[in-house]
Enzyme design. Structure first.
Site, PDB file in Angstrom:
ATOM      1  N   SER A   1     -40.233-121.602 -63.536  1.00  0.00           N
ATOM      2  CA  SER A   1     -39.458-121.277 -64.751  1.00  0.00           C
ATOM      3  C   SER A   1     -38.247-122.191 -64.890  1.00  0.00           C
ATOM      4  O   SER A   1     -37.915-122.630 -65.990  1.00  0.00           O
ATOM      5  CB  SER A   1     -39.030-119.808 -64.741  1.00  0.00           C
ATOM      6  OG  SER A   1     -38.043-119.571 -63.757  1.00  0.00           O
TER       7      SER A   1
ATOM      8  N   LEU B   1     -36.558-129.223 -46.430  1.00  0.00           N
ATOM      9  CA  LEU B   1     -36.727-130.658 -46.198  1.00  0.00           C
ATOM     10  C   LEU B   1     -35.956-131.111 -44.957  1.00  0.00           C
ATOM     11  O   LEU B   1     -34.867-130.613 -44.657  1.00  0.00           O
ATOM     12  CB  LEU B   1     -36.242-131.431 -47.432  1.00  0.00           C
ATOM     13  CG  LEU B   1     -37.133-131.252 -48.678  1.00  0.00           C
ATOM     14  CD1 LEU B   1     -36.361-131.633 -49.932  1.00  0.00           C
ATOM     15  CD2 LEU B   1     -38.410-132.072 -48.542  1.00  0.00           C
TER      16      LEU B   1
ATOM     17  N   ASN C   1     -30.372-128.627 -56.043  1.00  0.00           N
ATOM     18  CA  ASN C   1     -31.128-127.379 -55.913  1.00  0.00           C
ATOM     19  C   ASN C   1     -30.408-126.281 -56.682  1.00  0.00           C
ATOM     20  O   ASN C   1     -29.179-126.335 -56.880  1.00  0.00           O
ATOM     21  CB  ASN C   1     -31.240-126.971 -54.439  1.00  0.00           C
ATOM     22  CG  ASN C   1     -32.069-125.707 -54.254  1.00  0.00           C
ATOM     23  OD1 ASN C   1     -33.133-125.567 -54.845  1.00  0.00           O
ATOM     24  ND2 ASN C   1     -31.561-124.770 -53.458  1.00  0.00           N
TER      25      ASN C   1
ATOM     26  N   HIS D   1     -29.875-122.180 -56.412  1.00  0.00           N
ATOM     27  CA  HIS D   1     -30.041-121.088 -55.446  1.00  0.00           C
ATOM     28  C   HIS D   1     -29.597-119.795 -56.120  1.00  0.00           C
ATOM     29  O   HIS D   1     -28.544-119.764 -56.770  1.00  0.00           O
ATOM     30  CB  HIS D   1     -29.204-121.372 -54.199  1.00  0.00           C
ATOM     31  CG  HIS D   1     -29.284-120.304 -53.166  1.00  0.00           C
ATOM     32  ND1 HIS D   1     -30.371-120.152 -52.328  1.00  0.00           N
ATOM     33  CD2 HIS D   1     -28.415-119.311 -52.845  1.00  0.00           C
ATOM     34  CE1 HIS D   1     -30.162-119.111 -51.527  1.00  0.00           C
ATOM     35  NE2 HIS D   1     -28.989-118.592 -51.820  1.00  0.00           N
TER      36      HIS D   1
HETATM   37  C1  GRF Z   1     -35.381-118.653 -58.552  1.00  0.00           C
HETATM   38  O1  GRF Z   1     -34.655-117.466 -58.257  1.00  0.00           O
HETATM   39  C2  GRF Z   1     -34.626-119.840 -58.025  1.00  0.00           C
HETATM   40  O2  GRF Z   1     -33.239-119.618 -57.984  1.00  0.00           O
HETATM   41  C3  GRF Z   1     -35.158-119.994 -56.651  1.00  0.00           C
HETATM   42  O3  GRF Z   1     -36.548-119.708 -56.773  1.00  0.00           O
HETATM   43  C4  GRF Z   1     -36.700-118.675 -57.761  1.00  0.00           C
HETATM   44  C5  GRF Z   1     -37.915-118.949 -58.613  1.00  0.00           C
HETATM   45  O4  GRF Z   1     -37.632-120.066 -59.392  1.00  0.00           O
HETATM   46  N1  GRF Z   1     -34.914-121.326 -56.148  1.00  0.00           N
HETATM   47  P1  GRF Z   1     -38.717-120.630 -60.465  1.00  0.00           P
HETATM   48  O5  GRF Z   1     -39.012-119.493 -61.426  1.00  0.00           O
HETATM   49  O6  GRF Z   1     -39.952-121.020 -59.679  1.00  0.00           O
HETATM   50  O7  GRF Z   1     -38.029-121.785 -61.111  1.00  0.00           O
END
Ligand code: GRF
Length: 194
Positions: free
Chosen positions: A12, A92, A106, A108
């Site tokens: 997302s 990584l 990144n 978080h």
């Molecule tokens: C999100 O909460 C993001 O902060 C973390 O992974 C979760 C899923 O992210 N890194 P996405 O929907 O795959 O971008």
């Protein structure tokens, strides 16, 4: 500026970045890399005309350096300048991060430095926090510890559970990450032009 987004899941945040990097934006998503063929984000990237590659960790384990070299090969082949991790669930190694120092970001789902690692929302709720949120930071060898670039905030509501909080924080992530990446690329390009 050529951007690669590394994913492991739904992507997302990847979509928010792809949809923002259009028109006059100085960045373009040239590659989506996943460490698993199961990532739902892969088909979403392809549907938007973005090259998506799987470097399947299961194929390389336990040889982590071979896995990360395979990632690097894809990044070089696509002339990538900036890496954005977005739900990328592989930690990584220091050699890889050293070669991308200052050019790997990144997002978080907590207000770092609080709640590094996983289960951030449940931990915030269990701690009785009133505020939660997300952080965009530079990636360094120590997990979730690089320079903080920006944060987004969400009130923790009474009777909130981790799922409802995660969904509300994710809305903030989708607003924050594109904004930070745009500013970060502008700053990188300004440095190059000086
Ligand atoms: C999100 O909460 C993001 O902060 C973390 O992974 C979760 C899923 O992210 N890194 P996405 O929907 O795959 O971008």
């Amino acid at each position: 500026m050529n951007v690669a987004i590394l994913i492991s899941g739904s992507g997302s945040n990847m979509l928010s970045l792809i949809d923002d990097m259009t028109g006059p934006h100085p960045g373009r998503v040239r590659l989506v890399l996943s460490n698993t063929p199961k990532a739902a984000g892969i088909s979403k990237a392809v549907a938007r005309g973005i090259t998506a590659k799987v470097v399947d960790y299961q194929t390389y384990k336990p040889n982590i350096s071979a896995f990360e070299q395979a990632l690097q090969n894809q990044l070089e082949a696509h002339k990538i300048d900036l890496i954005c991790l977005a739900g990328f669930m592989h930690i990584l190694g220091s050699n890889f991060i050293a070669s991308w120092k200052g050019r790997i970001l990144n997002i978080h789902p907590s207000l770092l430095p609080k709640y590094k690692g996983l289960d951030t929302h449940q931990r915030a709720i269990d701690a009785g926090d009133y505020i939660a949120g997300c952080t965009v930071h530079e990636v360094v060898t120590e997990l979730d510890s690089g320079r903080i670039l920006a944060q987004g905030y969400v009130n923790i509501l009474p009777d909130e559970d981790a799922l409802s909080l995660a969904a509300r924080v994710l809305v903030q992530e989708h607003l924050l990450y594109p904004k930070v990446v745009r500013e970060f690329i502008d700053n990188l390009l300004n440095k190059i032009s000086q």
